[in-house]
Design an enzyme around this catalytic site. Structure first.
Site, PDB file in Angstrom:
ATOM      1  N   LYS A 116       0.871  -1.254   0.043  1.00 42.40           N
ATOM      2  CA  LYS A 116       0.011  -0.061  -0.180  1.00 42.40           C
ATOM      3  C   LYS A 116       0.539   1.136   0.097  1.00 42.40           C
ATOM      4  O   LYS A 116       0.681   2.292  -0.630  1.00 42.40           O
ATOM      5  CB  LYS A 116      -0.922   0.099   1.171  1.00 42.40           C
ATOM      6  CG  LYS A 116      -1.924   0.917   1.441  1.00 42.40           C
ATOM      7  CD  LYS A 116      -3.127   0.720   2.180  1.00 42.40           C
ATOM      8  CE  LYS A 116      -2.793   0.708   3.688  1.00 42.40           C
ATOM      9  NZ  LYS A 116      -3.018   2.188   4.131  1.00 42.40           N
ATOM     10  N   ARG A 171       2.831   6.016  -3.320  1.00 44.87           N
ATOM     11  CA  ARG A 171       4.043   6.829  -3.668  1.00 44.87           C
ATOM     12  C   ARG A 171       4.123   6.558  -5.245  1.00 44.87           C
ATOM     13  O   ARG A 171       4.853   7.468  -5.704  1.00 44.87           O
ATOM     14  CB  ARG A 171       5.242   6.421  -3.092  1.00 44.87           C
ATOM     15  CG  ARG A 171       5.299   6.733  -1.479  1.00 44.87           C
ATOM     16  CD  ARG A 171       6.122   5.960  -0.698  1.00 44.87           C
ATOM     17  NE  ARG A 171       6.186   6.435   0.805  1.00 44.87           N
ATOM     18  CZ  ARG A 171       5.705   6.250   1.794  1.00 44.87           C
ATOM     19  NH1 ARG A 171       4.302   5.661   1.488  1.00 44.87           N
ATOM     20  NH2 ARG A 171       5.617   6.773   2.962  1.00 44.87           N
ATOM     21  N   GLY A 231      -4.748   7.900   5.644  1.00 44.01           N
ATOM     22  CA  GLY A 231      -3.640   8.918   6.227  1.00 44.01           C
ATOM     23  C   GLY A 231      -2.572   9.126   5.179  1.00 44.01           C
ATOM     24  O   GLY A 231      -2.071  10.261   5.209  1.00 44.01           O
ATOM     25  N   ARG A 290      -7.666  12.497  13.016  1.00 43.93           N
ATOM     26  CA  ARG A 290      -6.081  12.222  13.021  1.00 43.93           C
ATOM     27  C   ARG A 290      -5.628  13.577  12.958  1.00 43.93           C
ATOM     28  O   ARG A 290      -5.759  14.436  12.515  1.00 43.93           O
ATOM     29  CB  ARG A 290      -5.818  11.179  11.994  1.00 43.93           C
ATOM     30  CG  ARG A 290      -6.446  10.036  12.299  1.00 43.93           C
ATOM     31  CD  ARG A 290      -6.299   8.897  11.295  1.00 43.93           C
ATOM     32  NE  ARG A 290      -4.726   8.241  11.399  1.00 43.93           N
ATOM     33  CZ  ARG A 290      -4.362   7.392  10.486  1.00 43.93           C
ATOM     34  NH1 ARG A 290      -4.937   6.949   9.437  1.00 43.93           N
ATOM     35  NH2 ARG A 290      -2.942   7.215  10.347  1.00 43.93           N
ATOM     36  N   SER A 302       7.974   9.056  11.759  1.00 39.71           N
ATOM     37  CA  SER A 302       6.870   8.991  11.171  1.00 39.71           C
ATOM     38  C   SER A 302       7.204   9.069   9.674  1.00 39.71           C
ATOM     39  O   SER A 302       7.683  10.171   9.118  1.00 39.71           O
ATOM     40  CB  SER A 302       5.810  10.216  11.276  1.00 39.71           C
ATOM     41  OG  SER A 302       4.822  10.219  10.202  1.00 39.71           O
ATOM     42  N   ASP A 309       2.603  -1.025  11.545  1.00 41.67           N
ATOM     43  CA  ASP A 309       1.348  -1.506  10.977  1.00 41.67           C
ATOM     44  C   ASP A 309       1.053  -2.946  11.548  1.00 41.67           C
ATOM     45  O   ASP A 309      -0.056  -3.446  11.331  1.00 41.67           O
ATOM     46  CB  ASP A 309       1.409  -1.240   9.590  1.00 41.67           C
ATOM     47  CG  ASP A 309       0.968   0.247   9.338  1.00 41.67           C
ATOM     48  OD1 ASP A 309       0.671   1.000  10.234  1.00 41.67           O
ATOM     49  OD2 ASP A 309       1.454   0.572   8.180  1.00 41.67           O
ATOM     50  N   LYS A 352      -3.655   5.915  14.638  1.00 45.52           N
ATOM     51  CA  LYS A 352      -3.927   5.083  13.451  1.00 45.52           C
ATOM     52  C   LYS A 352      -5.448   5.300  13.084  1.00 45.52           C
ATOM     53  O   LYS A 352      -6.075   6.139  13.611  1.00 45.52           O
ATOM     54  CB  LYS A 352      -3.183   3.621  13.511  1.00 45.52           C
ATOM     55  CG  LYS A 352      -1.803   3.714  13.826  1.00 45.52           C
ATOM     56  CD  LYS A 352      -1.063   4.136  12.621  1.00 45.52           C
ATOM     57  CE  LYS A 352       0.471   4.217  12.882  1.00 45.52           C
ATOM     58  NZ  LYS A 352       1.271   4.949  11.977  1.00 45.52           N
ATOM     59  N   ARG A 396      -5.436   1.953  18.113  1.00 43.02           N
ATOM     60  CA  ARG A 396      -4.949   0.542  17.934  1.00 43.02           C
ATOM     61  C   ARG A 396      -4.801   0.002  19.464  1.00 43.02           C
ATOM     62  O   ARG A 396      -5.104  -1.226  19.544  1.00 43.02           O
ATOM     63  CB  ARG A 396      -4.050   0.395  17.060  1.00 43.02           C
ATOM     64  CG  ARG A 396      -4.622   0.408  15.669  1.00 43.02           C
ATOM     65  CD  ARG A 396      -3.900  -0.049  14.446  1.00 43.02           C
ATOM     66  NE  ARG A 396      -4.148  -0.012  13.508  1.00 43.02           N
ATOM     67  CZ  ARG A 396      -3.843   0.278  11.992  1.00 43.02           C
ATOM     68  NH1 ARG A 396      -2.384   0.109  12.076  1.00 43.02           N
ATOM     69  NH2 ARG A 396      -4.581   0.326  11.039  1.00 43.02           N
ATOM     70  N   ARG A 433      -7.088  -3.159   9.820  1.00 45.35           N
ATOM     71  CA  ARG A 433      -5.988  -4.220  10.558  1.00 45.35           C
ATOM     72  C   ARG A 433      -6.436  -4.706  11.650  1.00 45.35           C
ATOM     73  O   ARG A 433      -6.024  -5.932  12.221  1.00 45.35           O
ATOM     74  CB  ARG A 433      -4.587  -3.513  10.708  1.00 45.35           C
ATOM     75  CG  ARG A 433      -4.049  -2.961   9.354  1.00 45.35           C
ATOM     76  CD  ARG A 433      -2.727  -2.782   9.615  1.00 45.35           C
ATOM     77  NE  ARG A 433      -2.230  -1.762   8.502  1.00 45.35           N
ATOM     78  CZ  ARG A 433      -1.776  -2.090   7.155  1.00 45.35           C
ATOM     79  NH1 ARG A 433      -2.195  -3.345   6.720  1.00 45.35           N
ATOM     80  NH2 ARG A 433      -1.453  -1.095   6.350  1.00 45.35           N
TER      81      ARG A 433
HETATM   82  C1  S3P Z   1       2.793   5.057   6.203  1.00 41.17           C
HETATM   83  C2  S3P Z   1       3.472   5.186   7.437  1.00 41.17           C
HETATM   84  C3  S3P Z   1       3.280   4.817   8.721  1.00 41.17           C
HETATM   85  C4  S3P Z   1       2.120   3.878   8.635  1.00 41.17           C
HETATM   86  C5  S3P Z   1       1.132   3.700   7.641  1.00 41.17           C
HETATM   87  C6  S3P Z   1       1.637   3.968   6.184  1.00 41.17           C
HETATM   88  C7  S3P Z   1       3.253   5.292   4.962  1.00 41.17           C
HETATM   89  O1  S3P Z   1       2.354   5.829   9.308  1.00 41.17           O
HETATM   90  O2  S3P Z   1       1.357   3.402   9.833  1.00 41.17           O
HETATM   91  O3  S3P Z   1       0.074   2.738   7.544  1.00 41.17           O
HETATM   92  O4  S3P Z   1       3.059   4.773   3.737  1.00 41.17           O
HETATM   93  O5  S3P Z   1       4.445   6.298   5.003  1.00 41.17           O
HETATM   94  P1  S3P Z   1       3.401   6.994  10.034  1.00 41.17           P
HETATM   95  O6  S3P Z   1       4.270   7.505   9.246  1.00 41.17           O
HETATM   96  O7  S3P Z   1       2.120   7.934  10.531  1.00 41.17           O
HETATM   97  O8  S3P Z   1       3.938   6.222  10.897  1.00 41.17           O
END
Ligand code: S3P
Length: 436
Positions: A26, A31, A98, A126, A171, A318, A345, A349, A390
Site C-alpha cells: 500500500k 508513492r 492517512g 487524526r 513518521s 502496522d 492510526k 489501536r 488491521r
Molecule cells: C505509512 C507510514 C506509517 C504507517 C502507515 C503508512 C506510509 O504511518 O502506519 O500505515 O506509507 O508512509 P506514520 O508515518 O504516521 O507512522
C-alpha cells in the site's frame, strides 16, 4: 466499498496449507501514483494495490489533471511534471487514507493553486498539525482546524524554502510530506529522523532519477526533475503479516506467501515473530529495481512472550494488531512499549486491541504507549473492529485457533488495504464467512 460486513471465523483443524500471494504494497502504491504523476513522461507500474486507500490517491491526481489508466494491478501514469498539476475542481477527499492525506499536503503546499483536503470520519480525527507546522515553516500556507485536523485549506502561489527539521515523531508520512514539499523549495530540505522509518519515498525518488542523500539520521533533497520509469510493486508485508501469524498459531500449518516486499525498514515483524520463537524462512530474494522482495514460508511452532525491543517498533508499526494476536497464543507475557503512535492510526489501536482481546478472554493491561498481553487460549466471542482494517484482519486470525468461533463486526474497511482478504484466506483452508 461494501457496507455492513461482519466476519465469522471458526477454528480450523489440521493446519493451514498452501501458497498465496498478497496484493501490492500500500505504501509503495501510493508513492508510485504520486511520483509518477509528478514525473515527466509515462510510467508503467505493475503490482499496484487496487484498494480504497490507493484509489483515493489516484482520484486526487486525476482531479488535478493526471491521466491514469488502470487494468487490475497494472497502471500507466502520464506524468505532468512537477509544475503540471491543475487546480482540482472540488475538495480532494481521500477517505480513510492517512498516507494520501499527509503526502498530498506536502505536494499541495508547493502548487500555484489553492486546494482543500478532507477525509472520512476516522481521518478527520487524526493529527495533521505535525505536517502543517513544518510545511508552514517552509513558507507554505496550510490551515487545519483548531483541533489540528482535516479539512485543510492550502493556499497556492507560495514560494517554499528548504528547512532543516528534526521530526518530533518517527513518521514516514511526515518525512515524505516534507521531502515532497522539498521538491518545490528553494535550497536544501533536510529531515532528521529520530529512528529509521520506511524509506519508500527516498527509494522511489531515486528510481525517478531524483537523488536523495542520507547521512546517518539526516535525509536531504533539493528541487530537481523527476523522470518517468517502470516500476514493479512487491506484495505488502503488512498484509502478509496476518498469514504469517496465522501459520504460527495454527498447529500443523505450513504455508508460503510469495513475492512479499522485504524492505529493511519494513521487515521488523519477522524479527519480532522470530524472537517469539516462530519458524519463518525467507527464500528467492529478488533485489528489484527499487524494492527487494522474497517468498516467506511459515510453519507452526509454539511461541513464547517477549518484551518487544524498542528499536524494532517503527519497522513493524502496522503489524502490531497481528503481533498482539500472536502474543495471545504465546506462552507467558508480551510487552509492547514506545508505541504511542498506535493511538493515532485508523483507530486507537492500543484500545481497540485491548477491547477485542478482553472480549476473547485474554488478560491485557494498557499503557499510554503500549500494552501487556498475557498469553493463553482465546475463547470465542464477538469483537468490534472499530472500523479499522488491521484490527478486523487481526481478530480474524485470532479466531483460527480459539476454543470457539469469533465474530468480527464492521469489516468493510478491510477493502482499504486488502480487498479479497477473505478469499485469499479461504485458499489456505481458513474458515471465514462474510455476513451482511
Ligand atoms: C505509512 C507510514 C506509517 C504507517 C502507515 C503508512 C506510509 O504511518 O502506519 O500505515 O506509507 O508512509 P506514520 O508515518 O504516521 O507512522
Amino acid at each position: 466499498m461494501r457496507a455492513g460486513i461482519d466476519y465469522l471465523v471458526s477454528p480450523v483443524a489440521g493446519g493451514l496449507q498452501g501458497k498465496i500471494r498478497v496484493p501490492g504494497d500500500k505504501s509503495i502504491s501510493h508513492r508510485a501514483v504520486i511520483l509518477a504523476s509528478l514525473a515527466e513522461g509515462v510510467s508503467d507500474c505493475s503490482g499496484f494495490l487496487d484498494s480504497a486507500d490507493t484509489r483515493a490517491t489516484m482520484a486526487a491526481f486525476r482531479q488535478m489533471g493526471v491521466r491514469i489508466t488502470q487494468e487490475d494491478e497494472l497502471l500507466s501514469i502520464a506524468g505532468v511534471g512537477l509544475h503540471g498539476l491543475l487546480a482540482p475542481p472540488d475538495t480532494l477527499d481521500v477517505g480513510n487514507s492517512g498516507t494520501s492525506a499527509r503526502l498530498l499536503l506536502g505536494v499541495l503546499a508547493g502548487q500555484s493553486f489553492a486546494s482543500t483536503l478532507t477525509g472520512d470520519e476516522s481521518l478527520v480525527r487524526r493529527p495533521m498539525r505535525r505536517v502543517a507546522d513544518p510545511l508552514n515553516s517552509m513558507n507554505a500556507d496550510v490551515r487545519v482546524t483548531p483541533e489540528g485536523t482535516l479539512p485543510a485549506r492550502i493556499t497556492g502561489n507560495r514560494s517554499l524554502r528548504g528547512i532543516e527539521y528534526e521530526l518530533p515523531v518517527a513518521s514516514a508520512q511526515l518525512k515524505s510530506a516534507l521531502l515532497l514539499a522539498g521538491l518545490y523549495a528553494r535550497g536544501k530540505t533536510v529531515v532528521i529522523e529520530p529512528a529509521p522509518t520506511r524509506d519508500h519515498t527516498e527509494r522511489l525518488l531515486a528510481h525517478f532519477f531524483c537523488p536523495v542523500t542520507r547521512s546517518g539520521k539526516r535525509i536531504m533533497i533539493e528541487s530537481g526533475v523527476l523522470r518517468a520509469n517502470r516500476m514493479r510493486i512487491p506484495g505488502d508485508i503488512s498484509s502478509a503479516a496476518f498469514f504469517l501469524v496465522a501459520g504460527c498459531i495454527v498447529p500443523g500449518s505450513d504455508l508460503v506467501i510469495e513475492g512479499v516486499g522485504l524492505n529493511p525498514t519494513r521487515r521488523a515483524v519477522l524479527d519480532i515473530l522470530k524472537l517469539m520463537g516462530a519458524d519463518i524462512s525467507v527464500a528467492n530474494v529478488v533485489e528489484g529495481a527499487a524494492e527487494p522482495c522474497a517468498d516467506l514460508r511459515v510453519k507452526y511452532r509454539p511461541m513464547h512472550g517477549i518484551s518487544i525491543p524498542a528499536e524494532l517498533v517503527p519497522g513493524a508499526i502496522d503489524e502490531f494488531p497481528a503481533i498482539m494476536v500472536a502474543a495471545c497464543y504465546a506462552r507467558g507475557e508480551t510487552v509492547l512499549k514506545d508505541a504511542a503512535e498506535l493511538r493515532v492510526k485508523e483507530s486507537d489501536r492500543i484500545q481497540a486491541l485491548a477491547d477485542g482481546l478482553e472480549r476473547i478472554g485474554i488478560a491485557v493491561e494498557t499503557r499510554p504507549d503500549g500494552l501487556r498481553v498475557e498469553g493463553g487460549r482465546p475463547c470465542g466471542g464477538v469483537v468490534y473492529s472499530h472500523g479499522d482494517h488491521r484490527i478486523a484482519m487481526a481478530f480474524s486470525v485470532a479466531g483460527l485457533a480459539a476454543s470457539g468461533p469469533i465474530t468480527i463486526q464492521d469489516c468493510k474497511n478491510v477493502d482499504t488495504s486488502f480487498p479479497g482478504f477473505a478469499d485469499c484466506a479461504r485458499q489456505l483452508g481458513w474458515e471465514i464467512k462474510e455476513v451482511e
